[in-house]
Design an enzyme around this catalytic site. Sequence first.
Site, PDB file in Angstrom:
ATOM      1  N   HIS A  18       1.041  -1.325  -0.021  1.00 42.17           N
ATOM      2  CA  HIS A  18      -0.024   0.191   0.077  1.00 42.17           C
ATOM      3  C   HIS A  18       0.901   1.192  -0.009  1.00 42.17           C
ATOM      4  O   HIS A  18       0.532   2.272  -0.790  1.00 42.17           O
ATOM      5  CB  HIS A  18      -0.874   0.076   1.288  1.00 42.17           C
ATOM      6  N   ASP A 115      -6.573   5.325   1.338  1.00 38.23           N
ATOM      7  CA  ASP A 115      -6.332   4.203   0.785  1.00 38.23           C
ATOM      8  C   ASP A 115      -7.640   3.101   0.931  1.00 38.23           C
ATOM      9  O   ASP A 115      -8.543   3.480   1.954  1.00 38.23           O
ATOM     10  CB  ASP A 115      -5.522   3.332   2.282  1.00 38.23           C
TER      11      ASP A 115
END
Length: 466
Positions: A18, A115
């Site tokens: 990520h 995210d």
Amino acid sequence: MDPPRPHVALLPSAGMGHLIPFSRLAASLSEHCHVTMVSILPTVSAAESRHYTDLFSTYTNIHPLHFQLPPFDSSAYPDADPFFLRWTCIRDSASDIFNHLLTTSRFPISALVTDIAVAGSILPLTKSSGMPCYVLFTSSAAMLSFFKYFPTYRDSNPVSTGDVKIPGLRTVPVASLPRPMHDPGHMFTQLLVQNARSLVKSNGIIVNTIESFEPDSLAWLRGEQSQSQSQSQSQSQSQPGFPPVIAVGPLKPVKIPIFTIPTVLTWLDQQPEKSVVYISFGSRTAMSKEQIRELGLGLEASRCRFVWIIKTSVVDTEDQTELGELLGGGFLERVEDRGFVTSKWVEQEEVLRHMAVGGFVSHCGWNSVTEAAMHGVRVLAWPRLGDQRINADVVARNGLGIWQEDWSWEGEEGIVSATKISHRLKEMMADESLQETAQKVGEATRNAAMPGKGLAELVRKLEEFA
Ligand code: UDP
């Protein structure tokens, strides 16, 4: 006159898979916008901590904003994956994180990029405060299509999970679903469904993919009927009720100086062109010791040159591997003239761009796939968990690689034997037509990076909020 620069804040969750695309996006956006990046501390892994330090010291125009997480009682989640646990913990602290961002930011934020792993708790906050918010989806458009459809599937199949037929696109076989999703009550499934349902509250979804690599999934996500229509329409045209999908791929790698002596690159410099297989299963996938040994024997039997990155623990700080012992008597000595084996972090981009590398045995984490695509390196897909089978399917359909679908992954019985591994490796390295199609994917990917249409479109949208 130049348009005013928007101030964009980026909120990554946890895990290198990520953090790396977030860093790439932050670095690209910082050429056009003021950028603040939130780092949630303490990081789960040492690799993340190092990455933040290197990123902020190299890209001084990315402003760091640290948030210290309160202690989290994990006793309710015994045996939970530490990264899933962290997503849950961020979810529980979402309003504190958001308030911290609003109150400590050096000047007002025009838009947030959150995210996907924490979108379900962040989007209601941005929506009610009127702050524009984009979601960075850190996997493929194929996975995003599945993600978008899954809540509908769950509504009509509340207690059991089978093949998921996405109307108008494709069927995702149950064997390719992230393993925890077989259980509707699993914390991962619940988090995923919550995140997926929240997407409609976002201003858009950013995907690190390339139009030519996933045209069908992108067209489906945008509600387009066919590829020819998709080419004639704006690339982020949305489906009614679903936000625009912006394909910004391939995101350019961040250029962080490598502080360690790049021994792997020195070793690669001495190998013939396209002769080396690179084997890595990403930043957080641990293989069983038995499977690692079998893979080692397979590499040895294949007689291929190789660079092999070994991970035996999900979190790097717990990795106490002594390679000689792990691989068994004499292995390292037997392969020393043609193998480079390490359990340390290597800069994968640098390895994949090296001319000696001609093949990649990959778990098909999406960043690894995009990096292989960028450099046109053939892939032998060996998904291990999560979204990786869905990504491996994209790899195989595009001619970037081959996927042996019956090789086991998490939760399945069976070790893939050295003989099978050796056979498939030799086959991949000898397959010239695969090499050609992979190189074509590489050309198309690099061409997409040059005009950077998706990124330009995202910047235009962000400028509207400046
Ligand atoms: N990576 C790296 N060196 C390593 C392991 C991983 O540079 O030793 C990078 C890799 O290039 C990719 C990211 O870490 O950018 C891993 O993301 P991916 O989506 O491929 O897999 P994940 O680690 O999330 O399973």
